[in-house]
Design a protein around this motif. Structure first.
Motif, PDB file in Angstrom:
ATOM      1  N   ASP A 156       0.853  -1.193   0.000  1.00  0.00           N
ATOM      2  CA  ASP A 156       0.000   0.000   0.000  1.00  0.00           C
ATOM      3  C   ASP A 156       0.887   1.239   0.000  1.00  0.00           C
ATOM      4  N   PRO A 157       0.857   2.045  -1.064  1.00  0.00           N
ATOM      5  CA  PRO A 157       0.031   1.885  -2.272  1.00  0.00           C
ATOM      6  C   PRO A 157       0.498   0.699  -3.128  1.00  0.00           C
ATOM      7  N   PRO A 158      -0.449   0.097  -3.862  1.00  0.00           N
ATOM      8  CA  PRO A 158      -0.123  -1.112  -4.613  1.00  0.00           C
ATOM      9  C   PRO A 158       0.690  -0.808  -5.872  1.00  0.00           C
ATOM     10  N   PRO A 159       1.326  -1.825  -6.452  1.00  0.00           N
ATOM     11  CA  PRO A 159       2.032  -1.639  -7.725  1.00  0.00           C
ATOM     12  C   PRO A 159       1.080  -1.122  -8.801  1.00  0.00           C
ATOM     13  N   VAL A 160       1.654  -0.399  -9.771  1.00  0.00           N
ATOM     14  CA  VAL A 160       0.842   0.241 -10.793  1.00  0.00           C
ATOM     15  C   VAL A 160       1.513   0.100 -12.149  1.00  0.00           C
ATOM     16  N   TYR A 161       0.689  -0.020 -13.196  1.00  0.00           N
ATOM     17  CA  TYR A 161       1.231  -0.029 -14.553  1.00  0.00           C
ATOM     18  C   TYR A 161       1.288   1.392 -15.068  1.00  0.00           C
ATOM     19  N   ARG A 162       2.444   1.783 -15.592  1.00  0.00           N
ATOM     20  CA  ARG A 162       2.616   3.095 -16.191  1.00  0.00           C
ATOM     21  C   ARG A 162       2.810   2.919 -17.698  1.00  0.00           C
ATOM     22  N   PRO A 163       1.944   3.543 -18.506  1.00  0.00           N
ATOM     23  CA  PRO A 163       2.035   3.379 -19.964  1.00  0.00           C
ATOM     24  C   PRO A 163       3.265   4.075 -20.539  1.00  0.00           C
ATOM     25  N   PRO A 165       5.857   6.624 -21.962  1.00  0.00           N
ATOM     26  CA  PRO A 165       7.114   5.980 -22.372  1.00  0.00           C
ATOM     27  C   PRO A 165       7.700   5.017 -21.354  1.00  0.00           C
ATOM     28  N   THR A 166       7.116   4.938 -20.154  1.00  0.00           N
ATOM     29  CA  THR A 166       7.659   4.016 -19.147  1.00  0.00           C
ATOM     30  C   THR A 166       7.366   2.578 -19.529  1.00  0.00           C
ATOM     31  N   ASP A 167       6.087   2.291 -19.808  1.00  0.00           N
ATOM     32  CA  ASP A 167       5.631   0.960 -20.230  1.00  0.00           C
ATOM     33  C   ASP A 167       6.181  -0.123 -19.308  1.00  0.00           C
ATOM     34  N   ALA A 168       5.859   0.006 -18.033  1.00  0.00           N
ATOM     35  CA  ALA A 168       6.359  -0.958 -17.051  1.00  0.00           C
ATOM     36  C   ALA A 168       5.450  -0.974 -15.840  1.00  0.00           C
ATOM     37  N   VAL A 200      -0.614  -7.346 -12.503  1.00  0.00           N
ATOM     38  CA  VAL A 200      -0.914  -5.914 -12.561  1.00  0.00           C
ATOM     39  C   VAL A 200      -1.099  -5.482 -14.012  1.00  0.00           C
ATOM     40  N   PHE A 201      -0.244  -5.990 -14.905  1.00  0.00           N
ATOM     41  CA  PHE A 201      -0.360  -5.629 -16.317  1.00  0.00           C
ATOM     42  C   PHE A 201      -1.671  -6.152 -16.903  1.00  0.00           C
ATOM     43  N   ALA A 202      -2.051  -7.398 -16.533  1.00  0.00           N
ATOM     44  CA  ALA A 202      -3.296  -7.970 -17.048  1.00  0.00           C
ATOM     45  C   ALA A 202      -4.504  -7.140 -16.599  1.00  0.00           C
ATOM     46  N   ALA A 203      -4.490  -6.692 -15.341  1.00  0.00           N
ATOM     47  CA  ALA A 203      -5.593  -5.860 -14.845  1.00  0.00           C
ATOM     48  C   ALA A 203      -5.662  -4.548 -15.612  1.00  0.00           C
ATOM     49  N   ALA A 204      -4.499  -3.942 -15.877  1.00  0.00           N
ATOM     50  CA  ALA A 204      -4.477  -2.699 -16.641  1.00  0.00           C
ATOM     51  C   ALA A 204      -4.968  -2.914 -18.066  1.00  0.00           C
ATOM     52  N   LEU A 205      -4.643  -4.074 -18.639  1.00  0.00           N
ATOM     53  CA  LEU A 205      -5.082  -4.397 -20.002  1.00  0.00           C
ATOM     54  C   LEU A 205      -6.598  -4.536 -20.064  1.00  0.00           C
ATOM     55  N   GLU A 207      -8.716  -3.195 -18.106  1.00  0.00           N
ATOM     56  CA  GLU A 207      -9.347  -1.898 -17.827  1.00  0.00           C
ATOM     57  C   GLU A 207      -9.145  -0.900 -18.954  1.00  0.00           C
ATOM     58  N   GLY A 208      -8.445  -1.319 -20.002  1.00  0.00           N
ATOM     59  CA  GLY A 208      -8.232  -0.442 -21.155  1.00  0.00           C
ATOM     60  C   GLY A 208      -7.175   0.608 -20.945  1.00  0.00           C
ATOM     61  N   ARG A 209      -6.267   0.375 -19.984  1.00  0.00           N
ATOM     62  CA  ARG A 209      -5.228   1.374 -19.704  1.00  0.00           C
ATOM     63  C   ARG A 209      -3.932   1.074 -20.442  1.00  0.00           C
ATOM     64  N   VAL A 210      -3.906   0.008 -21.228  1.00  0.00           N
ATOM     65  CA  VAL A 210      -2.728  -0.323 -22.026  1.00  0.00           C
ATOM     66  C   VAL A 210      -3.004   0.076 -23.458  1.00  0.00           C
ATOM     67  N   VAL A 211      -2.247   1.041 -23.947  1.00  0.00           N
ATOM     68  CA  VAL A 211      -2.466   1.562 -25.299  1.00  0.00           C
ATOM     69  C   VAL A 211      -1.354   1.023 -26.194  1.00  0.00           C
ATOM     70  N   PRO A 212      -1.719   0.340 -27.289  1.00  0.00           N
ATOM     71  CA  PRO A 212      -0.679  -0.187 -28.199  1.00  0.00           C
ATOM     72  C   PRO A 212       0.215   0.940 -28.713  1.00  0.00           C
ATOM     73  N   GLY A 213       1.511   0.646 -28.834  1.00  0.00           N
ATOM     74  CA  GLY A 213       2.469   1.631 -29.327  1.00  0.00           C
ATOM     75  C   GLY A 213       2.384   1.805 -30.836  1.00  0.00           C
TER      76      GLY A 213
END
Length: 213
Positions: A156-163, A165-168, A200-205, A207-213
């Motif tokens: 807490d706070p939990p891990p987060v996906y950052r799109p 240019p970080t993409d991690a 974490v990445f799957a959850a972001a995917l 939720e539509g928070r992963v935008v293809p490059g």
């Protein structure tokens, strides 16, 4: 002189009618923080105490006391034990491992919480820092110095996906610095646990928070 460091460069430039762009100053400060990571000092008194001291009308300008990151302090802990430890480390004066910001330093009125110094000038009165540069504490983690020790990833706070240019997937960590384990601001670092990062990445995917490059 009591200039030196990036602030001394700024003062010299202004004296000749020039200015140094802020982005360049930040780059210089970051480079100094990384290059002199073992010569970081932390102001011992709280900001409010220092400001009260500096704002005294017609008062004498006092040196501001700092603890050095790699030597024991006579303030941080029991004075007797700290002095003994400082003596063992080769620092055998009454100040232990502490150093001071000179009253004539260009940084005296600001008395930053964290500074880097290039040398210590030992006078008959006390040891003063020379070549002093103000730094931001979060730069110390970014410099990758082993003096910055990170906690395990925080829940807490939990891990987060950052799109891009970080993409991690990044996790928050508590951070401490140097012999005194000074608390630094929490920092984000890539999450090394592959399974947790994948979740974490799957959850972001989904939720539509992963935008293809």
């Amino acid at each position: 002189g009591q200039g030196g460091g990036v602030e001394g460069m700024m003062e010299a430039a202004h004296a000749h009618g020039h200015s140094i762009p802020t982005p360049l100053l930040d780059c210089l400060r970051r480079a100094i923080a990384a290059g002199w990571a073992d010569q970081v000092a932390h102001r011992i008194r709280r900001t409010e105490q220092v400001q009260r001291q500096l704002q005294q009308p017609h008062g004498k300008r006092h040196a501001v006391r700092y603890a050095a990151c790699n030597t024991p302090s006579t303030i941080a802990g029991s004075a007797g034990g700290a002095v003994a430890a400082a003596n063992a480390a080769g620092v055998n004066d009454e100040w232990g491992g502490d150093v001071f910001l000179h009253p004539r330093s260009v940084l005296h009125s600001a008395a930053p919480e964290f500074v880097v110094y290039s040398q210590v000038v030992r006078t008959s009165k006390r040891p003063y820092m020379g070549g002093v540069t103000a730094i931001e504490p979060h730069w110390l983690v970014q410099s990758r110095t082993p003096l910055a020790v990170l906690s395990p990833p925080l829940a807490d706070p939990p891990p987060v996906y950052r799109p891009s240019p970080t993409d991690a997937v990044l996790a928050w960590h508590d951070a401490k610095y140097g012999l005194h384990e000074w608390q630094l601001p929490p920092c984000l670092q890539p999450l090394e646990d592959a399974a947790a990062a994948a979740a974490v990445f799957a959850a972001a995917l989904l939720e539509g928070r992963v935008v293809p490059g």
